[in-house]
Enzyme design. Sequence first.
Site, PDB file in Angstrom:
ATOM      1  N   ASP A 136       0.613  -1.150  -0.009  1.00 14.66           N
ATOM      2  CA  ASP A 136       0.066   0.105  -0.143  1.00 14.66           C
ATOM      3  C   ASP A 136       1.166   1.237   0.013  1.00 14.66           C
ATOM      4  OD1 ASP A 136      -2.063   1.861   0.053  1.00 14.66           O
ATOM      5  OD2 ASP A 136      -2.756   0.970   2.075  1.00 14.66           O
ATOM      6  N   CYS A 145      -6.108   4.324  -3.600  1.00  9.95           N
ATOM      7  CA  CYS A 145      -6.339   3.061  -3.088  1.00  9.95           C
ATOM      8  C   CYS A 145      -7.647   2.373  -3.669  1.00  9.95           C
ATOM      9  CB  CYS A 145      -6.224   3.118  -1.421  1.00  9.95           C
ATOM     10  SG  CYS A 145      -4.861   3.702  -0.737  1.00  9.95           S
ATOM     11  N   LYS A 168      -6.036  -5.664   3.900  1.00  9.54           N
ATOM     12  CA  LYS A 168      -6.798  -4.510   3.543  1.00  9.54           C
ATOM     13  C   LYS A 168      -7.866  -4.603   2.551  1.00  9.54           C
ATOM     14  CE  LYS A 168      -6.115   0.253   1.910  1.00  9.54           C
ATOM     15  NZ  LYS A 168      -5.153   1.299   1.659  1.00  9.54           N
ATOM     16  N   HIS A 217     -11.091  -2.022   1.366  1.00 10.45           N
ATOM     17  CA  HIS A 217     -11.084  -1.010   1.120  1.00 10.45           C
ATOM     18  C   HIS A 217     -12.049  -0.737  -0.270  1.00 10.45           C
ATOM     19  CE1 HIS A 217      -9.163   3.543   1.032  1.00 10.45           C
ATOM     20  NE2 HIS A 217     -10.463   3.459   1.532  1.00 10.45           N
ATOM     21  N   HIS A 220       1.390   2.495   4.272  1.00  7.14           N
ATOM     22  CA  HIS A 220       0.225   3.556   4.393  1.00  7.14           C
ATOM     23  C   HIS A 220       0.536   4.191   5.788  1.00  7.14           C
ATOM     24  CE1 HIS A 220      -3.515   5.721   4.413  1.00  7.14           C
ATOM     25  NE2 HIS A 220      -3.726   5.365   3.233  1.00  7.14           N
ATOM     26  N   ASP A 230      -0.581  -0.831  -4.687  1.00  6.65           N
ATOM     27  CA  ASP A 230      -1.622  -0.263  -5.312  1.00  6.65           C
ATOM     28  C   ASP A 230      -1.513   0.974  -6.151  1.00  6.65           C
ATOM     29  OD1 ASP A 230      -1.316   1.189  -3.224  1.00  6.65           O
ATOM     30  OD2 ASP A 230      -3.114   0.719  -2.326  1.00  6.65           O
ATOM     31  N   LYS A 286       1.292   9.619  -5.363  1.00  2.00           N
ATOM     32  CA  LYS A 286      -0.122   9.205  -4.888  1.00  2.00           C
ATOM     33  C   LYS A 286      -1.003  10.330  -5.097  1.00  2.00           C
ATOM     34  CE  LYS A 286      -2.896   7.378  -1.128  1.00  2.00           C
ATOM     35  NZ  LYS A 286      -3.183   7.209   0.297  1.00  2.00           N
TER      36      LYS A 286
END
Length: 622
Positions: free
Chosen positions: A63, A103, A165, A167, A336, A388, A414
């Site tokens: 992540d 994400c 995770k 999400h 993250h 991701d 990101k």
Amino acid sequence: MRDACPRPVTRPSELGREERTRGSQLAVMARWRAWFLAAAAAAAAATVSAARRPPNILVILADDLGIGDLGCYGNDTIRTPHIDKLASQGVKLTHHLAAAALCTPSRAALLTGRYPFRYGLVGDDANRAAPVLLHVASRAHLPLDEVTLAKALSAANYSTALVGKWHLGVQCGFLGRSCPGPLNHGFDTFFGIPVTLFFEFRGPYAFWKFDFSQPSYQRLLGTWVVAMASIALGKKYLGWRTRTVILLLLLSNVFFFLYWFRVAHIGFNKECLWGVSPWMHRMANSMILRQDKVVEQPIQLDGLSQRFVKESREFLAQRAEDERPFFLFHSFAHVHTPMFSAPHMTGVSKHGSYGDNVEEMDESVGALMDALREFGLEDNTIVYFTSDQGGHVEAMDFEGRRIGGHNGHFKGGKAMGGAEGGIRVAGIYRYPGHLPAGTTLDTPTSLMDLMPTVLDLAGLPSVHDLVPRTPRKDLDGESIADLLKGKSLPARPPRIFLHHCRKHIHAARLVTDDHVYKMYLYKHKWFPGTTQCGWGHTVGCSCAKAMMHDLTEQPELYDLVRDPYEDHDPISPETDEYKKVVGALMQHLDQWNRSVHYPTPQLASRLDIAWLPWRQPVCFNC
């Protein structure tokens, strides 16, 4: 004449005993021969069965990991020996692309093989509702008619599990009594985080707050004083009974408490960055689910990576005794924000808490590889490792220390859907005996290629054949199995990748035999001298057109073969090369916009992304 050595005389009783002994020996030998033949037949049958059994599949997803954070991608200061070893045993992808730089949409694309914009699991900066899913108790989710890799493999008789995770929405029922989420999308078991990690999960935060510098609190206090004074005057001058006064005090204070709670914790003040206060955010969303029930609330962060590995090891141990192949999706919470590590992994890196997180994640990857080897699963398991999206380059903690990833020489990070640093990620495939070890693939590929690729490598039918009863939908990913195997491919039409920021196309990429062209329609307005939009753990570039350089009248064009980091001037619009490539891409975009319908983005609907208290799950035993 007598014999010099007379032969012994055999009595009848001794002769019978010898015959019985010899018969017993022959029976034992017969039984051993039968056992050996049966064992050989069983071994042969097991060999044939193993040869026919499809391979297991292990997907490992990081992540917010920057492509420049790994040793096998050039980092020489953060230690990642286990991921580096994985790359040396398989195929390393150098031009691997996420379908989105955030994400929720990126993970949806990974599992479905389709752009998330096709089914609305994105935001819209015109509304600025949310960049990703924010709350466990909200309506937004991956549509049920989208076929995930887990659903396809479940149809092929795979055991499927998600650890870590999710999400993508958990669809909690009334009072949160069941939040099935991944179980609705093909996973048999789930243990992990229903949404994502937020900085606020570190806590603790105060419940009682009275910030009288804010007008909302001032109004609340003034109204409460007037109400209390009115009740007192009513009793004194109007002769209200004590019972009436007590009832009015009770009702009015309940009302003022509820109003105060809304002011303090649900979006009426500057602290409510995500629609709720930090205290409320932690209490409502920091949790771990097992299947569809809460088993931990709030999350105990330190040691979380090791607990996820333990869960995956237990799954692998069970599957080693099972005849069915398995699909394990191990989805890390690392790297993250917030930063957290087990005690033995704290302070071990040269890059502070962020480096500790990367090295702890690498340790966990090594533990998963050891488990495959320990349980005899290594040779028949396809392993895929990726992230991701790119690193969060703006992220800093309250002490001003960097806690975001490093995207190498690629610009941006990101949340920047068109910028290379936001979508260029690490990618490794390993399949012993089937994919060449220690090789590199420079051809552009996508996270969306995962589903068609593993189905191809596993010798399984296409997703449409595996799940024929679902509506047939176009895949945007394609099988790269032959590329991974290093096979010479026949001439193919050029491949085009579209790069969205929220729901809008900001760039397009054209891949030919000799070139990789990237055309920009919009570019972010970065801080001068940087490729980012500020500093802070909640800071990220906006995709709103007001925050972008609009290049639609004259797009910028780069050849990433000649200029991989876009360090030089773009290709001149006066050249034939520019006119030909930009003309082809603009024609493709025109056809795309006319033929592909984008639904209303779920994350742009305040009703879909809002916290809904009647859907909130609670752990009463935690």
